[in-house]
Motif scaffolding. Structure first.
Motif, PDB file in Angstrom:
ATOM      1  N   LEU A 257       0.830  -1.202   0.000  1.00  7.67           N
ATOM      2  CA  LEU A 257       0.000   0.000   0.000  1.00  7.67           C
ATOM      3  C   LEU A 257       0.867   1.256   0.000  1.00  7.67           C
ATOM      4  O   LEU A 257       0.589   2.220  -0.720  1.00  7.67           O
ATOM      5  CB  LEU A 257      -0.916   0.002   1.232  1.00  7.67           C
ATOM      6  CG  LEU A 257      -1.728   1.278   1.476  1.00  7.67           C
ATOM      7  CD1 LEU A 257      -2.779   1.462   0.389  1.00  7.67           C
ATOM      8  CD2 LEU A 257      -2.379   1.239   2.860  1.00  7.67           C
TER       9      LEU A 257
ATOM     10  N   ARG B 190      -0.075   3.597  -3.095  1.00  4.64           N
ATOM     11  CA  ARG B 190      -0.964   4.728  -2.836  1.00  4.64           C
ATOM     12  C   ARG B 190      -0.349   6.065  -3.276  1.00  4.64           C
ATOM     13  O   ARG B 190      -1.068   6.902  -3.840  1.00  4.64           O
ATOM     14  CB  ARG B 190      -1.339   4.779  -1.345  1.00  4.64           C
ATOM     15  CG  ARG B 190      -2.300   5.919  -0.988  1.00  4.64           C
ATOM     16  CD  ARG B 190      -3.672   5.710  -1.585  1.00  4.64           C
ATOM     17  NE  ARG B 190      -4.358   6.966  -1.834  1.00  4.64           N
ATOM     18  CZ  ARG B 190      -5.681   7.118  -1.812  1.00  4.64           C
ATOM     19  NH1 ARG B 190      -6.457   6.089  -1.544  1.00  4.64           N
ATOM     20  NH2 ARG B 190      -6.221   8.278  -2.072  1.00  4.64           N
TER      21      ARG B 190
ATOM     22  N   ILE C  46      -7.227  -0.443  -2.890  1.00  8.84           N
ATOM     23  CA  ILE C  46      -6.432   0.720  -2.489  1.00  8.84           C
ATOM     24  C   ILE C  46      -7.318   1.760  -1.808  1.00  8.84           C
ATOM     25  O   ILE C  46      -6.870   2.495  -0.922  1.00  8.84           O
ATOM     26  CB  ILE C  46      -5.672   1.304  -3.694  1.00  8.84           C
ATOM     27  CG1 ILE C  46      -4.480   2.129  -3.210  1.00  8.84           C
ATOM     28  CG2 ILE C  46      -6.580   2.128  -4.602  1.00  8.84           C
ATOM     29  CD1 ILE C  46      -3.485   2.444  -4.290  1.00  8.84           C
TER      30      ILE C  46
ATOM     31  N   TRP D 145      -7.819   0.811   1.635  1.00 13.96           N
ATOM     32  CA  TRP D 145      -6.541   0.904   2.353  1.00 13.96           C
ATOM     33  C   TRP D 145      -6.060  -0.462   2.849  1.00 13.96           C
ATOM     34  O   TRP D 145      -5.504  -0.595   3.933  1.00 13.96           O
ATOM     35  CB  TRP D 145      -6.646   1.900   3.517  1.00 13.96           C
ATOM     36  CG  TRP D 145      -6.933   3.291   3.049  1.00 13.96           C
ATOM     37  CD1 TRP D 145      -8.171   3.817   2.784  1.00 13.96           C
ATOM     38  CD2 TRP D 145      -6.002   4.337   2.769  1.00 13.96           C
ATOM     39  NE1 TRP D 145      -8.057   5.119   2.353  1.00 13.96           N
ATOM     40  CE2 TRP D 145      -6.729   5.469   2.338  1.00 13.96           C
ATOM     41  CE3 TRP D 145      -4.605   4.428   2.852  1.00 13.96           C
ATOM     42  CZ2 TRP D 145      -6.122   6.674   1.984  1.00 13.96           C
ATOM     43  CZ3 TRP D 145      -4.000   5.623   2.500  1.00 13.96           C
ATOM     44  CH2 TRP D 145      -4.759   6.731   2.083  1.00 13.96           C
TER      45      TRP D 145
ATOM     46  N   TRP E 150      -0.426   5.684   7.032  1.00 12.89           N
ATOM     47  CA  TRP E 150      -0.792   4.284   6.834  1.00 12.89           C
ATOM     48  C   TRP E 150      -1.327   3.675   8.128  1.00 12.89           C
ATOM     49  O   TRP E 150      -2.249   2.840   8.090  1.00 12.89           O
ATOM     50  CB  TRP E 150       0.411   3.488   6.331  1.00 12.89           C
ATOM     51  CG  TRP E 150       1.229   4.193   5.300  1.00 12.89           C
ATOM     52  CD1 TRP E 150       2.559   4.512   5.366  1.00 12.89           C
ATOM     53  CD2 TRP E 150       0.778   4.714   4.037  1.00 12.89           C
ATOM     54  NE1 TRP E 150       2.959   5.172   4.241  1.00 12.89           N
ATOM     55  CE2 TRP E 150       1.896   5.327   3.404  1.00 12.89           C
ATOM     56  CE3 TRP E 150      -0.448   4.732   3.384  1.00 12.89           C
ATOM     57  CZ2 TRP E 150       1.812   5.915   2.152  1.00 12.89           C
ATOM     58  CZ3 TRP E 150      -0.531   5.332   2.132  1.00 12.89           C
ATOM     59  CH2 TRP E 150       0.581   5.912   1.530  1.00 12.89           C
TER      60      TRP E 150
END
Length: 583
Positions: free
Chosen positions: A161, A165, A190, A193, A554
């Motif tokens: 990710l 991202r 995505i 998340w 994140w």
């Protein structure tokens, strides 16, 4: 155009191949450079291609030799020295080293002794019993390799990710500048998340789809076009596939809901709709109460929603459900009952309690890390360098004497800082759940983070007992990265998150969401299980340099995947409340 992650990956491969070839010292320099390249806040390749090579001077650990290799890669797409090394050691090093316990040196040995180049080669020699015949190997090593080959195959197909991202953000920024685009958003895993993703999915609302498709495949960052048509296109940017789909504005909300998923959430939601004489699909929400055969077409019935995603949910009498929750873990029932959580946001976070400095394996000083935390607007900040113990990279953990010295240094920095600074340590949780710190050290510290770094192959029952014993220790404030996993590299400990959460709640020990995108440990379902049992959570970056304090992004979204509200996370609390918890 090469991304920072792609450039970093080249130097990580360099380091692995050099280590496989028994080269000393140089691999560590390349890994440090790779970490700093990956975390650099601006696209390095863009700046280099524009003639601004001074950007390379901003990156710690990148000297003249590595700078020249970066420029070479940006200019040609290759690094000659790396190509030569690949020819000498034709090993799929990234795939092979995803198997827990198989590092670069082991990969090199397997190549020299048995000619192993690929996972298929490795599987063949493991099944034939040839690995245990190599000096220094044995039946247990061979069994471990056999057991982990499938895991290595699966994770090799997904991107982190934290790497995908930022590219998705760049795609959205580009598309927002295309005149024909009315709305755009990422979709798929995505947008939920998820910690790893297969590709980047993007959805655009437009009345002129052909213009958007043409602009997209002509974007400067595109390395190759995979396919394109009137409604969708796929390209490759670096090593990541990006899929674009265009829809008319009136169907953007329904398409966004549908393509965000997850599949399980969508099935549950569609069944919820059917029970209420409604039909949901990518084209809208339709009232089919007066329709004899609702399955006779995609657009049958009276269309009551579809332009917005919120309308899709409200057509069923539900509030909008945040994408992070769409995993079919009770979110639809919670929405129906008005029990959706008020999810934590990035703005709720007041500090970071687990980070590293040059005292152990970090890349900069205590002063620089504290200054960066203050610039982020934090009210408090914790330094938690490694204590010595098994599993600590390069044996760089601090002895008790060094910890005491560092505490004094932290106190000096704290006295000159505008924010509160905690003197902490990251201790190693041993195989039986203990930590090795003297009473003098424990008395002097403000916060103790304890994390498993070794013996990560324990069975689930033993691992759970180990972690529960750790959180029962009154000296431990935070259990760091509880599984010890590294995404796409090793699976880490398997444990009962419900039992661990109950123990953590009983003993007032916080369970960490380690926000490093290579960890994201705890993960969403484990956070939810822990919270359901009352466990406190701490979101920390495990930062090794100032730029990686941004990993908090994140961690927050991972907490949201676990249904976390601000009050559940100790580093959203007021300073005095946090001090009380730590003491």
């Amino acid at each position: 155009m090469a991304t920072n992650a792609e450039i970093a990956g080249r130097f990580e491969e360099f380091a692995d191949l050099l280590e496989a070839d028994d080269v000393e010292y140089k691999p560590r320099a390349y890994r440090r450079a790779a970490e700093n390249i990956r975390a650099h806040p601006v696209p390095i390749a863009d700046r280099v291609e524009a003639g601004d090579e001074e950007v390379l001077e901003e990156i710690d650990g990148v000297g003249d030799a590595i700078s020249s290799k970066i420029v070479e890669y940006v200019d040609t797409g290759e690094i000659e020295e790396l190509e030569e090394l690949r020819a000498e050691l034709p090993i799929d090093i990234a795939d092979i080293t995803r198997i827990e316990g198989v590092g670069p040196k082991t990969a090199g040995t397997l190549y020299r002794e048995l000619g192993v180049r690929t996972l298929d080669d490795l599987e063949a020699v493991a099944e034939a019993g040839e690995i245990q015949e190599i000096s220094g190997f044995g039946p247990k090593t061979e069994e471990n390799i056999r057991d982990n080959i499938e895991f290595a195959r699966e994770v090799g197909q997904r991107q982190l990710l934290g790497e995908a991202r930022p590219l998705a953000d760049d795609v959205l920024e580009f598309l927002e500048g295309v005149e024909a685009v009315e709305r755009c958003e990422v979709a798929g895993s995505i947008r939920r998340w998820r910690e790893t993703i297969g590709d980047v999915d993007v959805l655009v609302a437009t009345e002129v789809g052909e213009d958007v498709i043409e602009a997209f495949v002509g974007w400067d960052s595109v390395d190759s076009e995979i396919e394109s048509g009137p409604e969708k296109a796929s390209v490759r940017v670096g090593e990541i596939r990006v899929d674009l789909r265009v829809v008319v504005p009136a169907e953007f909300g329904s398409a966004l809901q549908y393509f965000t998923g997850s599949k399980d959430h969508n099935v549950r939601l569609r069944n919820y709709a059917i029970a209420r004489d409604m039909k949901l699909n990518e084209y809208g929400a339709f009232d089919v109460s007066a329709v004899d055969d609702p399955d006779s077409g995609q657009r049958v019935g009276e269309r009551v929603a579809g332009e917005t995603e919120e309308g899709m949910y409200s057509s069923l009498g539900l509030p909008w459900i945040p994408p992070e929750l769409r995993t079919d873990r009770g979110e639809i029932a919670a929405a129906e009952n008005g029990d959706l959580p008020d999810l934590i946001t990035r703005e709720d976070v007041r500090g970071d309690l687990h980070s590293h400095t040059e005292w152990s394996d970090g890349n900069t000083s205590i002063e620089a890390m504290v200054e960066a935390a203050a610039e982020m607007g934090y009210e408090y900040y914790g330094v938690a360098d490694h204590a010595e113990g098994p599993g600590i990279v390069g044996g760089m953990g601090l002895s008790d004497t060094e910890i005491i010295e560092q505490i004094e240094a932290i106190r000096e920095v704290a006295a000159a800082s505008d924010i509160a600074v905690f003197a902490g340590i990251e201790a190693n949780v041993t195989a039986d759940g203990e930590i090795s710190l003297s009473a003098e050290v424990l008395e002097a510290l403000d916060v103790v983070v304890a994390s498993p770094h070794s013996a990560l192959d324990q069975d689930a029952e033993t691992a759970t007992e180990r972690l529960v014993r750790a959180v029962e220790n009154p000296a431990i404030d935070v259990l760091g990265h509880p599984s010890g996993r590294l995404l796409n590299e090793r699976s880490g400990l398997d444990f009962d998150a419900t039992a661990l959460g109950a123990a953590a709640a009983e003993h007032d020990t916080a369970l960490e969401i380690n926000a490093n995108p290579r960890r994201l440990d705890l993960w969403g379902s484990a956070v939810q299980a822990a919270l359901e049992n009352g466990a406190p959570i701490s979101i920390n970056t495990d930062a090794h340099q100032p730029s990686t304090l941004e990993y908090m992004r994140w961690g927050v979204h991972t907490a949201r995947r676990g249904w976390a509200e601000p009050a559940d996370v100790i580093n959203t609390w007021e300073l005095e409340e946090l001090r009380e918890f730590l003491h």
